[in-house]
Design an enzyme around this catalytic site. Structure first.
Site, short mmCIF file in Angstrom:
data_model
loop_
_atom_site.label_atom_id
_atom_site.label_comp_id
_atom_site.label_asym_id
_atom_site.label_seq_id
_atom_site.Cartn_x
_atom_site.Cartn_y
_atom_site.Cartn_z
N SER A 24 -4.56 -7.98 -3.36
CA SER A 24 -3.65 -7.77 -4.50
C SER A 24 -3.06 -9.11 -4.90
O SER A 24 -2.92 -10.01 -4.06
CB SER A 24 -2.51 -6.83 -4.11
OG SER A 24 -1.50 -6.85 -5.10
N TYR B 11 3.98 -5.40 2.05
CA TYR B 11 2.72 -5.09 1.35
C TYR B 11 2.01 -6.41 1.03
O TYR B 11 0.80 -6.56 1.28
CB TYR B 11 3.03 -4.31 0.07
CG TYR B 11 1.86 -4.06 -0.83
CD1 TYR B 11 0.95 -3.04 -0.56
CD2 TYR B 11 1.65 -4.85 -1.97
CE1 TYR B 11 -0.14 -2.81 -1.40
CE2 TYR B 11 0.56 -4.62 -2.80
CZ TYR B 11 -0.32 -3.60 -2.53
OH TYR B 11 -1.39 -3.38 -3.36
P1 NAD Z 1 -4.41 5.29 -5.10
O1 NAD Z 1 -3.13 5.70 -4.46
O2 NAD Z 1 -4.77 5.84 -6.45
O3 NAD Z 1 -5.64 5.58 -4.12
C1 NAD Z 1 -5.59 5.24 -2.76
C2 NAD Z 1 -6.52 6.16 -2.00
O4 NAD Z 1 -6.43 5.81 -0.62
C3 NAD Z 1 -6.11 7.64 -2.14
O5 NAD Z 1 -7.25 8.43 -2.41
C4 NAD Z 1 -5.51 7.95 -0.76
O6 NAD Z 1 -5.67 9.31 -0.36
C5 NAD Z 1 -6.27 6.98 0.13
N1 NAD Z 1 -5.53 6.72 1.36
C6 NAD Z 1 -4.27 6.23 1.48
N2 NAD Z 1 -3.91 6.22 2.77
C7 NAD Z 1 -4.97 6.69 3.48
C8 NAD Z 1 -5.21 6.93 4.86
N3 NAD Z 1 -4.26 6.71 5.80
N4 NAD Z 1 -6.42 7.40 5.25
C9 NAD Z 1 -7.37 7.66 4.33
N5 NAD Z 1 -7.21 7.48 3.01
C10 NAD Z 1 -6.01 7.00 2.59
O7 NAD Z 1 -4.35 3.70 -5.14
P2 NAD Z 1 -5.18 2.62 -5.96
O8 NAD Z 1 -4.31 2.07 -7.01
O9 NAD Z 1 -6.53 3.14 -6.32
O10 NAD Z 1 -5.30 1.50 -4.84
C11 NAD Z 1 -6.48 1.20 -4.15
C12 NAD Z 1 -6.31 -0.16 -3.48
O11 NAD Z 1 -6.07 -1.15 -4.48
C13 NAD Z 1 -5.11 -0.21 -2.52
O12 NAD Z 1 -5.47 -0.94 -1.38
C14 NAD Z 1 -4.05 -0.95 -3.33
O13 NAD Z 1 -3.16 -1.65 -2.50
C15 NAD Z 1 -4.91 -1.89 -4.15
N6 NAD Z 1 -4.25 -2.36 -5.36
C16 NAD Z 1 -3.88 -1.48 -6.35
C17 NAD Z 1 -3.23 -1.98 -7.48
C18 NAD Z 1 -2.81 -1.09 -8.63
O14 NAD Z 1 -2.07 -1.57 -9.50
N7 NAD Z 1 -3.22 0.16 -8.69
C19 NAD Z 1 -2.97 -3.35 -7.59
C20 NAD Z 1 -3.35 -4.20 -6.57
C21 NAD Z 1 -4.00 -3.70 -5.46
#
Ligand code: NAD
Length: 248
Positions: free
Chosen positions: A137, A150
């Site tokens: 991120s 984080y």
């Molecule tokens: P999201 O919450 O939409 O999806 C995350 C997924 O991970 C969900 O399906 C959830 O059930 C699963 N998950 C979480 N904890 C879990 C566990 N203990 N065991 C199994 N599955 C688990 O989030 P997203 O926005 O798609 O994020 C995906 C990745 O991208 C993350 O690592 C997040 O930190 C990173 N990210 C997201 C953003 C953003 O703005 N959305 C920005 C930077 C980084």
């Protein structure tokens, strides 16, 4: 004429995507399957089984904050690994986060990629090929007063990618990270549900918009496929320019 996009195809490869039931992970799994990969989708959300079936792949219901469940997943032979599952954890100053919340955050965001790559990378090396993509991120590339722990986990993933790239590069395995900015998923709803915060954030982003999960998935496909065949140890920023802007 040969297909000019052939280097982006994943035919004959198996791809494991964690956190694949929603958001960025789901977009990655869909794109990898569309590019010809056999996909394995892992998530704690039971919906992952039906989603995987729709993609012609296999769903694994697993809590990836649990080391034993991560190790079991690591026994799946795979050519491509996208470690995407992650949580933001409670917002606030670092010193205010209690031990249980901090342990839960580090378990899923950092321990799961460390454990999973510890099993999959040597197996990829033994087969002479593989590509690992870690979801970092931009919060891991600059200081952050509200999501400090984080940001530490995400900075560590960029380092994990560099370490894996150096360790396994000689055996044909590449490892890279992606650092998204604000992407429209459930994860980002805390910011997107607050119009003032959204406006401030977009004002500091040259493209003036939120990214889509598909745009992050496109970067993941580049890194996972032969299209990114000479790219390793890098952190690819996909943020509409947030990080390079002075906010004016
Ligand atoms: P999201 O919450 O939409 O999806 C995350 C997924 O991970 C969900 O399906 C959830 O059930 C699963 N998950 C979480 N904890 C879990 C566990 N203990 N065991 C199994 N599955 C688990 O989030 P997203 O926005 O798609 O994020 C995906 C990745 O991208 C993350 O690592 C997040 O930190 C990173 N990210 C997201 C953003 C953003 O703005 N959305 C920005 C930077 C980084």
């Amino acid at each position: 004429m040969a297909d000019p996009l052939a280097a982006f195809r994943l035919d004959g490869r198996t791809a494991l995507v964690t956190g694949a039931a929603s958001g960025i992970g789901l977009a990655i799994a869909r794109l990898f399957a569309g590019a010809g990969a056999s996909v394995i989708l892992a998530d704690r959300d039971p919906a992952v089984e039906g989603i995987a079936a729709d993609l012609g792949g296999r769903g694994v219901i697993a809590d990836l904050a649990d080391p034993a469940q991560v190790d079991a997943l690591g026994d799946e032979p795979t050519d491509i690994l996208a470690c995407n599952a992650g949580i933001a954890g409670p917002a606030g100053p670092m010193h205010a986060m209690d031990d249980a919340a901090r342990a839960a955050l580090y378990a899923i965001n950092l321990e799961h990629p460390i454990r999973l790559t510890a099993r999959t990378a040597p197996a990829m090396a033994a087969r002479g090929r593989g590509s690992i993509v870690l979801l970092s991120s931009i919060a891991g590339l600059r200081g952050n007063a509200g999501l400090g722990h984080y940001g530490i986990t995400k900075a560590a993933l960029a380092q994990l990618a560099r370490n894996l790239a150096v360790e396994f590069g000689p055996q044909g395995v590449r490892a890279n990270a992606i650092a998204p900015g604000l992407i429209a998923t459930d994860w980002a709803s805390a910011i997107l549900s607050n119009p003032e915060r959204t406006e401030r954030r977009l004002g500091a982003t040259p493209l003036r918009r939120v990214g889509t999960p598909g745009q992050v998935a496109n970067a993941a496909l580049f890194l996972a496929s032969d299209a990114g065949g000479f790219v390793t140890g890098q952190t690819l920023v996909v943020d509409g320019g947030t990080l390079i802007s002075d906010g004016n």
